[in-house]
Design a protein around this motif. Structure first.
Motif, PDB file in Angstrom:
ATOM      1  N   ASP A 124      -7.014  -3.787  -4.591  1.00 58.26           N
ATOM      2  CA  ASP A 124      -6.690  -5.148  -3.277  1.00 58.26           C
ATOM      3  C   ASP A 124      -8.183  -5.680  -3.873  1.00 58.26           C
ATOM      4  O   ASP A 124      -9.459  -5.602  -3.695  1.00 58.26           O
ATOM      5  CB  ASP A 124      -6.646  -4.940  -1.651  1.00 58.26           C
ATOM      6  CG  ASP A 124      -6.277  -5.811  -1.793  1.00 58.26           C
ATOM      7  OD1 ASP A 124      -7.101  -7.284  -1.902  1.00 58.26           O
ATOM      8  OD2 ASP A 124      -5.443  -5.992  -0.498  1.00 58.26           O
ATOM      9  N   GLN A 132      -9.820  -8.960  -1.780  1.00 59.00           N
ATOM     10  CA  GLN A 132     -10.470  -8.564  -0.795  1.00 59.00           C
ATOM     11  C   GLN A 132     -10.937  -7.289  -0.219  1.00 59.00           C
ATOM     12  O   GLN A 132     -12.101  -7.572   0.117  1.00 59.00           O
ATOM     13  CB  GLN A 132      -9.002  -8.911   0.093  1.00 59.00           C
ATOM     14  CG  GLN A 132      -7.829 -10.396  -0.196  1.00 59.00           C
ATOM     15  CD  GLN A 132      -8.975 -11.242  -0.511  1.00 59.00           C
ATOM     16  OE1 GLN A 132     -10.153 -11.846   0.521  1.00 59.00           O
ATOM     17  NE2 GLN A 132      -8.886 -11.820  -1.931  1.00 59.00           N
ATOM     18  N   ASP A 133     -10.111  -5.932  -0.155  1.00 56.39           N
ATOM     19  CA  ASP A 133     -10.800  -5.320   0.150  1.00 56.39           C
ATOM     20  C   ASP A 133     -10.608  -4.162  -0.842  1.00 56.39           C
ATOM     21  O   ASP A 133      -9.227  -3.350  -1.453  1.00 56.39           O
ATOM     22  CB  ASP A 133     -10.218  -4.747   1.481  1.00 56.39           C
ATOM     23  CG  ASP A 133     -11.103  -3.263   2.233  1.00 56.39           C
ATOM     24  OD1 ASP A 133     -11.717  -2.546   1.368  1.00 56.39           O
ATOM     25  OD2 ASP A 133     -10.381  -3.229   3.531  1.00 56.39           O
ATOM     26  N   ARG A 134     -11.542  -3.429  -1.734  1.00 53.71           N
ATOM     27  CA  ARG A 134     -11.537  -2.608  -2.681  1.00 53.71           C
ATOM     28  C   ARG A 134     -11.153  -0.996  -2.419  1.00 53.71           C
ATOM     29  O   ARG A 134     -10.792  -0.242  -2.869  1.00 53.71           O
ATOM     30  CB  ARG A 134     -12.958  -2.537  -3.356  1.00 53.71           C
ATOM     31  CG  ARG A 134     -13.175  -3.777  -4.313  1.00 53.71           C
ATOM     32  CD  ARG A 134     -13.311  -4.088  -5.599  1.00 53.71           C
ATOM     33  NE  ARG A 134     -13.321  -3.565  -6.555  1.00 53.71           N
ATOM     34  CZ  ARG A 134     -13.138  -3.368  -7.000  1.00 53.71           C
ATOM     35  NH1 ARG A 134     -11.650  -4.329  -7.532  1.00 53.71           N
ATOM     36  NH2 ARG A 134     -12.808  -2.768  -8.449  1.00 53.71           N
ATOM     37  N   ARG A 135     -10.766  -0.938  -1.141  1.00 50.17           N
ATOM     38  CA  ARG A 135     -10.978   0.607  -0.764  1.00 50.17           C
ATOM     39  C   ARG A 135      -8.965   0.522  -0.540  1.00 50.17           C
ATOM     40  O   ARG A 135      -8.597   1.561  -0.506  1.00 50.17           O
ATOM     41  CB  ARG A 135     -11.326   0.473   1.100  1.00 50.17           C
ATOM     42  CG  ARG A 135     -12.592   0.846   0.616  1.00 50.17           C
ATOM     43  CD  ARG A 135     -13.171   0.750   2.405  1.00 50.17           C
ATOM     44  NE  ARG A 135     -12.382  -0.530   3.095  1.00 50.17           N
ATOM     45  CZ  ARG A 135     -13.589  -0.795   4.253  1.00 50.17           C
ATOM     46  NH1 ARG A 135     -13.911  -0.212   4.904  1.00 50.17           N
ATOM     47  NH2 ARG A 135     -12.807  -1.858   4.903  1.00 50.17           N
ATOM     48  N   ILE A 136      -8.668  -0.505  -0.348  1.00 46.39           N
ATOM     49  CA  ILE A 136      -7.284  -0.755  -0.246  1.00 46.39           C
ATOM     50  C   ILE A 136      -6.682  -0.845  -1.941  1.00 46.39           C
ATOM     51  O   ILE A 136      -7.070  -1.740  -2.616  1.00 46.39           O
ATOM     52  CB  ILE A 136      -6.761  -1.931   0.541  1.00 46.39           C
ATOM     53  CG1 ILE A 136      -7.216  -2.067   1.843  1.00 46.39           C
ATOM     54  CG2 ILE A 136      -4.900  -1.221   0.619  1.00 46.39           C
ATOM     55  CD1 ILE A 136      -6.843  -2.619   2.253  1.00 46.39           C
ATOM     56  N   THR A 184       1.352  -1.365  -0.082  1.00 45.81           N
ATOM     57  CA  THR A 184       0.043   0.397   0.001  1.00 45.81           C
ATOM     58  C   THR A 184       0.990   0.763   0.007  1.00 45.81           C
ATOM     59  O   THR A 184       1.982   1.137   0.212  1.00 45.81           O
ATOM     60  CB  THR A 184      -0.897   0.029   1.343  1.00 45.81           C
ATOM     61  OG1 THR A 184      -0.621   0.387   2.258  1.00 45.81           O
ATOM     62  CG2 THR A 184      -1.858  -1.245   1.412  1.00 45.81           C
TER      63      THR A 184
END
Length: 140
Positions: free
Chosen positions: A84, A86-90, A51
């Motif tokens: 990501d 798994q987590d589209r915010r990342i 990140t």
């Protein structure tokens, strides 16, 4: 109280850091890369898919500055930012093929800069200096 700038460790660290940064910028300018961009690329050569926050921590820069560096590297076609799964915010940062290829060109140049800067200094003194600088960093 008397203060003499030439006796200040912070002053000398700043002087040396500035000179090394200027020499690195001059040495890698033919590849349109700055010392700040070099640091980010170097960390990505170590590990991709990290990140912006991780890159900021690993390069000693703040997140907004790291974001601006990544913007420039992305415009140059050297990195991609991908959400990501798994987590589209990342958003994770990856090197492009062009970014990967720069490694073989830049590392010999940067190594030469370091060799010249360390000329006449014993390896054990360099190791000790790094340990002291790490302690100073942790103390602050």
């Amino acid at each position: 109280m008397h203060f003499k700038l030439d006796d200040s460790l912070g002053f000398w660290i700043n002087v040396v850091a500035g000179k090394m940064k200027n020499e690195l910028n001059r040495s890698i300018s033919m590849y349109n890369i700055t010392a700040e961009q070099w640091a980010v690329l170097s960390r990505l050569w170590e590990e991709q898919g990290v990140t912006q926050k991780d890159l900021a921590e690993r390069t000693g820069k703040d997140q907004p500055n790291t974001g601006r560096i990544l913007d420039k590297l992305e415009r140059k076609g050297l990195v991609n930012r991908i959400p990501d799964t798994q987590d589209r915010r990342i958003v994770l940062v990856f090197l492009t093929d062009t970014g990967c290829e720069l490694k073989e060109k830049l590392i010999p140049i940067v190594t030469d800069v370091l060799i010249r800067a360390q000329r006449g200094i014993d390896d054990k003194d360099i190791t000790y200096l790094k340990q002291i600088l790490e302690k100073l960093s942790r103390n602050i």
